[in-house]
Structures are given as C-alpha cells and as structure tokens.
Scaffold this motif. Structure first.
Motif, short mmCIF file in Angstrom:
data_model
loop_
_atom_site.label_atom_id
_atom_site.label_comp_id
_atom_site.label_asym_id
_atom_site.label_seq_id
_atom_site.Cartn_x
_atom_site.Cartn_y
_atom_site.Cartn_z
N ALA A 83 47.12 50.27 46.13
CA ALA A 83 47.27 50.33 44.25
C ALA A 83 47.02 52.42 44.43
O ALA A 83 46.41 52.54 45.54
CB ALA A 83 45.64 50.14 44.33
N CYS A 84 47.38 52.76 43.60
CA CYS A 84 47.80 54.28 43.51
C CYS A 84 48.44 54.30 42.38
O CYS A 84 48.50 54.11 41.30
CB CYS A 84 48.56 54.71 44.08
N LEU A 85 46.74 55.02 41.74
CA LEU A 85 46.53 55.24 40.03
C LEU A 85 46.91 54.16 39.04
O LEU A 85 46.53 52.66 39.29
CB LEU A 85 47.51 56.79 39.92
N ASP A 86 47.89 54.13 38.46
CA ASP A 86 49.22 52.69 37.56
C ASP A 86 49.87 51.56 38.63
O ASP A 86 50.32 51.20 37.93
CB ASP A 86 49.43 53.04 36.24
N GLU A 87 50.13 51.68 39.59
CA GLU A 87 51.21 51.79 40.51
C GLU A 87 50.78 50.82 42.14
O GLU A 87 49.88 51.35 42.26
CB GLU A 87 51.81 52.37 40.82
N LEU A 88 51.23 49.75 41.47
CA LEU A 88 51.13 48.99 42.85
C LEU A 88 52.37 49.07 44.19
O LEU A 88 53.70 49.02 43.40
CB LEU A 88 50.84 46.94 42.29
N THR A 89 52.34 49.14 45.51
CA THR A 89 53.53 49.26 46.43
C THR A 89 53.01 48.21 47.71
O THR A 89 51.99 47.89 47.60
CB THR A 89 53.40 50.45 47.01
N VAL A 90 53.61 47.21 47.90
CA VAL A 90 53.45 46.33 49.03
C VAL A 90 54.85 46.75 49.51
O VAL A 90 55.58 46.56 49.50
CB VAL A 90 54.19 44.91 47.52
N TRP A 91 53.79 46.81 51.12
CA TRP A 91 54.33 47.23 52.07
C TRP A 91 54.92 45.82 52.88
O TRP A 91 53.81 44.89 53.05
CB TRP A 91 53.69 48.03 52.84
N ASP A 92 56.08 45.68 53.48
CA ASP A 92 56.33 45.13 54.65
C ASP A 92 55.97 44.75 55.98
O ASP A 92 56.03 45.97 56.52
CB ASP A 92 58.16 44.76 54.80
N PHE A 93 54.72 44.44 56.62
CA PHE A 93 54.79 44.32 57.99
C PHE A 93 55.25 43.16 58.54
O PHE A 93 54.60 43.13 60.18
CB PHE A 93 53.02 44.20 57.85
#
Length: 340
Positions: free
Chosen positions: A239-249
C-alpha cells in the motif's frame, strides 16, 4: 458477497477509548487483542464480541502479538512496558524498557518473544524473562520478524536489517543486510525465501535469504509502511497513499515485471490484509472505506473491487476471521465484525 457500495450489518461491535491502533487475531483460538492510542487494551472473543479488559498503557498501545500456539499474548506501549497474558487475561509477566515498544513478534518455533524498543532488540521467554539484549542497534527499531525456522530474528532500523541468531550454535551472532535509508516495515515470505521491507525513500527493498542478493521496487510516490504476503508466498501486496500494488513472486520473482494495481480509495490506505484462503485481499483507508479485491491472476492486471464497505470513521486496522468475515477497527475506537 455484497456488492460495491453496500454496507453489511455488523455481527457485533465493541468500543475502546480512542483510535484503534492495534488489532491482532489468533483464529485457531477465536480471540483478538486490541489496543488504542488512548491506552485501552482488551481481549475480544471473535465469535460474540465479549471482552476481557487488560491493564492500560498510559500514553497509548503501540504493538501486540500472539504466540504461535495462542497460549500467550504480549501488549506493549509508549510507557515502555510489555505485559504478557494468557488467553484468560491473567498476567504472566512484565518487561520494562526505557523506550516506546514499537514492534513485537513471537517465534514460530518456540515460546520466545522479540521486542523492539528504542535501540534495543530484546529476546524474552514466554513470561518476560530477558534471554538476550541486543542493545547496539544503529537507530530506533521499527519492525521485527522471525525466520520461518525460528532460529533468527530480523530488526529493521535506519541503515538496513540486522539478523540475530538466538537459537543454536551461532547464538548471539549477527549478520547485516545494509540499506542506505530508513526501513519502516518488515515481512518474511512464508516459504522463507524473501525478506521484504518498506522504506522511507518510497521503495520496497527485497533480500533473497540467505544469500543477501537484493533488489528494489521503486517509483512509489511516498514511503511504504504497509505490506504483506499471501499465505503461499506467491503475491506481495503493497500500500502507498491511496493505491494498492500486488507483485508476483512466482517463478524467478518480481524483477522485470509490473504489479497488479487497485485504485478505489480517496485517502491513504492504512491497512492491507489477505484472507486465509488467499482468494482476496482487503484494504482499509482514511476515507472510511474497506475494500475487498480479488487476487490477481497475472502480473500487471488492473483489479476491480469485489466488495466495498463505507463508514464515516477512517479504517485503522483489518484482520480476517475467515474467508467470509472481517474484523474492522476504526479511528473512532470501534471494532466491528462484518460478514461479507
């Protein structure tokens, strides 16, 4: 599940005296521990909301953690103390420090607790007796995390991670993973392959354990304080500010890939939590929204909300009870259980 914009009726609600700062759940035993910035602390039965009051921490509760077997819960605060209880709320020990207790974590393999307080990393037994005091941390400890085998504990601070051996023939030794900047949050992948830290310099820094090989995911607009792995280590939510990012491991890891992205908040995201099945991830924001997103199917995907819950009070903490039920803590001191 309910559709975006609808608000399910809470199954129960309890209130503490101020901003709900701490919420940790032990699902196997059906209990949660909560703490407020006003100093209230309590054990909550997650089935019916019944409450056992714990001793107050003047100036506020900052951290709490359950032992892996659920037999102990530790609560720490700005008063410099950690109080250890059993599941009934009976006091079992107190650890007194000279600094705010910013982070705690129990070993996954033994009844041993790691405590971050100022420049100290303390290791205690289940009743608070100090086993080790690594008192030479480079700056204030911001987070702690154990290796999956429970032999080492990592502590983040300005300048990187210090990994401390606390069990076995190397007990007392330390290895550093250096980083030029302040690390604010630390999570281990459940498979034990990665240590991931959110940084003040608007990046997520990764170390491959235990080779020390590292890489960064940069380009974020602000510091990173909230991140978490799915139970199978495949996806990392940030989470960063108002955005969610989801990384593929999956495969060789996230290097060279683009994250899945979710945008649905009007204010900063305060919390990220994966459901136990791994089918979805929830975010809670300063806008009062709690949003459930479906897990990505591929890197770079744009995510849509499955469920959106509105509230007048900002969301402060989220924890799943099961894959269809959430505990939502809020800035007005309320804790509600919501069935989706």
């Amino acid at each position: 599940m309910t559709g975006p914009g609808t608000a399910p009726v809470p199954q129960w609600r309890v209130d503490v005296d101020d901003y709900l700062q701490v919420l940790e759940v032990h699902r196997d035993h059906g209990q949660a521990v909560v703490g407020s910035l006003g100093g209230d602390a309590a054990l909550i039965d997650i089935d019916d909301g019944s409450t056992i009051a714990l001793e107050r921490h003047e100036m506020g509760v900052l951290s709490a953690a359950w032992s892996s077997d659920g037999g102990r819960v530790a609560v720490g605060g700005q008063d410099g103390s950690v109080r250890i209880y059993d599941r009934t709320g009976a006091a079992k020990g107190v650890v007194t420090t000279s600094a705010w207790v910013t982070a705690q974590a129990w070993s996954p393999a033994a009844p041993v607790l790691a405590i971050g307080a100022g420049r100290h990393l303390l290791i205690t037994d289940q009743d608070g007796a100090v086993l080790h005091d690594f008192d030479d941390q480079p700056s204030t400890v911001t987070s702690v995390a154990w290796s999956t085998d429970g032999t080492r504990v990592g502590a983040t601070a300005y300048g990187g991670i210090g990994w401390h051996d606390v069990i076995g023939p190397r007990t007392g030794r330390r290895r550093r993973f250096d980083w030029k900047g302040s690390l604010l949050a630390l999570v281990m992948s459940p498979n034990g392959s990665w240590a991931c830290a959110g940084a003040q310099d608007a990046s997520v820094h990764l170390w491959r354990l235990w080779s020390g090989r590292d890489l960064s995911m940069s380009g974020y607009p602000s510091k990173i304080e909230r991140l978490g792995f799915r139970h199978d280590s495949r996806w990392l939510a940030v989470a960063c500010l108002d955005e969610l990012t989801v990384w593929d491991f999956g495969g060789r890891g996230p290097a060279g890939t683009e994250p899945a992205v979710a945008t649905g908040h009007d204010n900063h995201i305060e919390e990220v939590a994966w459901d136990p099945s791994g089918r979805s991830v929830a975010t809670g924001g300063g806008d009062g929204r709690t949003i459930v997103w479906a897990t990505p199917t591929r890197a770079g995907e744009e995510l849509s909300p499955v469920t959106a819950i509105e509230s007048d009070a900002p969301t402060s903490r989220l924890r799943w009870v099961n894959e269809d039920s959430l505990l939502v803590g809020r800035a007005d001191g309320s804790l509600v259980r919501l069935a989706l």
